[in-house]
Design an enzyme around this catalytic site. Structure first.
Site, PDB file in Angstrom:
ATOM      1  N   SER A 186      -7.861   1.113  -1.707  1.00 33.82           N
ATOM      2  CA  SER A 186      -6.971   0.681  -1.605  1.00 33.82           C
ATOM      3  C   SER A 186      -6.457  -0.766  -2.146  1.00 33.82           C
ATOM      4  O   SER A 186      -5.383  -1.127  -3.129  1.00 33.82           O
ATOM      5  CB  SER A 186      -5.777  -0.181   0.009  1.00 33.82           C
ATOM      6  N   HIS A 214      -4.195   6.081   2.330  1.00 27.02           N
ATOM      7  CA  HIS A 214      -3.699   5.912   0.587  1.00 27.02           C
ATOM      8  C   HIS A 214      -3.622   7.269  -0.261  1.00 27.02           C
ATOM      9  O   HIS A 214      -2.776   6.869  -0.589  1.00 27.02           O
ATOM     10  CB  HIS A 214      -3.727   4.281   0.094  1.00 27.02           C
ATOM     11  N   LYS A 244       2.464   4.551   6.256  1.00 22.13           N
ATOM     12  CA  LYS A 244       2.341   3.372   4.754  1.00 22.13           C
ATOM     13  C   LYS A 244       3.426   4.778   4.179  1.00 22.13           C
ATOM     14  O   LYS A 244       4.568   4.840   4.143  1.00 22.13           O
ATOM     15  CB  LYS A 244       0.565   3.921   4.534  1.00 22.13           C
TER      16      LYS A 244
END
Length: 396
Positions: A186, A214, A244
């Site tokens: 990330s 991610h 996310k």
């Protein structure tokens, strides 16, 4: 009367953090967390959200959540193993398994919980874990909780991984050996070398574990890093978050049915924490359905990410070696990085500074997270502000 020892500890240590510039003042967002947010009454172009696909404010997810509340109520009412497993949770897990290309999946209350749950449910003090040095804090905490021997591996260094896997296997000290990596890292936006990792795992009989927080929604046409490399049948643990790219909250582990059955009886967050709300389960399921039906949001995310990268690089900013829409602007000095972020904010761009200890000393950066919801006009304005502040501060 409160503890004097505690009071002294808090006073001294909070003062030290403030003095070193390491105390984080938390901003309050006064609007939905979309491409434009309002902080202290002022609108900002938002480049700090993990809401990659803009789904956190998507009308279709909002409707799914509202319908679930209307039918099921606001809470699950119990832990999953008593009577907190609603039909909605089963549908979510079935959809997750289909999405990830695995036999089964189990959902948790957060992505952080997944790593606390899954690692310690399988690994113990008689085992070893090969962990990339840049792995997320939740992986590190999950490894510690397991009491397994943690063997730190140089970041994405396959020679180092092979050597340490060989040493661990040949030592005969460990019952099980696991290799753990983030799918997408990330801070820099680079992708794990999964084909090589799996090759080494097969050579030395390592359990393979990929945290794709991610990567899900971003790589593999949305299905994640493992799918990106076509390794669904070879990775033992696929970990992901629903907070996310999926835009809601929660986490999951996907893998073989026996693994998921084991986690249902041995992972503590599943056993001892109330299930996610009906609204969250329904909205997350809807998000996954949307990703499986169309790559439109995924494609727009990449288009915007590439556009921002190109603009910042043309100005002379150091954007590192990101292979994903995550776009770091590496400034270097910690104080300069923080001042740069503050000036961006004053001009209308919200992009938080990230400094030591989150990243190594001297590599302070402002991390930009473009999303599918940004327009080209918003990105053009952000690039113009970057140019103004960069020239003003002598960064470019």
């Amino acid at each position: 009367m409160s503890s004097q020892t505690l009071n002294q500890f808090l006073t001294d240590n909070l003062a030290a953090l403030r003095e070193q510039g390491l105390y984080n003042d938390i901003d309050t967002v006064e609007s939905p967390n979309g491409p434009i947010i309002k902080i202290n009454g002022k609108e900002q172009i938002n480049l700090s959200s993990n809401n990659y696909l803009g789904l956190a404010t998507d009308e279709r997810l909002k409707k799914a959540a509202l319908d679930a509340v209307s039918e099921w109520g606001v809470g699950a009412g119990a832990v999953r193993t008593i009577n907190g497993t609603l039909d909605l949770h089963i549908k979510l897990e079935e959809k997750l398994a289909e999405f990830k290309g695995t036999e089964a999946a189990i959902s948790y209350q957060s992505g952080f919980n997944c790593n606390m749950a899954a690692i310690s449910a399988v690994m113990d003090k008689n085992d070893a874990i090969l962990s990339d040095e840049l792995n997320h804090a939740s992986i590190i905490d999950g490894c510690r909780l397991s009491k397994a021997k943690i063997i730190r591996v140089n970041h994405s260094d396959m020679d180092d991984l092979r050597q340490k896997a060989k040493e661990a296997r040949e030592s005969g000290q460990y019952n099980k050996i696991m290799v753990i990596t983030d799918g997408v890292f990330s801070m820099d936006g680079d992708i794990a070398k999964l084909p090589e990792i799996i090759e080494i795992a097969e050579e030395f009989d390592l359990i393979s574990y990929v945290d794709d927080a991610h990567g899900s929604g971003v790589l593999g046409k949305g299905a994640g890093t493992v799918k990106h490399f076509g390794l669904q049948d070879k990775v033992d643990f696929q970990i992901g978050t629903l907070s996310k790219a999926i835009g809601v909250v929660g986490g999951y582990v996907a893998g073989k049915k026996d693994l998921i059955d084991w986690l249902k009886v041995r992972s503590r967050p599943f056993l001892f924490s109330t299930a996610v709300t009906p609204a969250d389960a329904a909205a997350a399921t809807k998000a996954i359905e949307l990703l499986m039906e169309s790559t439109e949001l995924h494609d727009r995310l990449w288009e915007n990410g590439n556009y921002l990268k190109k603009g910042l690089k043309a100005l002379g900013f150091n954007i590192g070696d990101s292979e994903t829409p995550i776009t770091p602007c590496i400034i270097g000095d910690e104080k300069t990085t923080q001042d740069f972020s503050k000036r961006l904010y004053e001009e209308g761009v919200y992009a938080k500074s990230i400094v030591f200890p989150t990243v190594p000393k001297g590599t302070g950066r402002v991390r930009n997270m473009p999303t599918a919801a940004h327009t080209k006009d918003m990105l053009d304005e952000a690039i113009a502000i970057y140019e103004k502040v960069g020239k003003e501060m002598g960064v470019i």
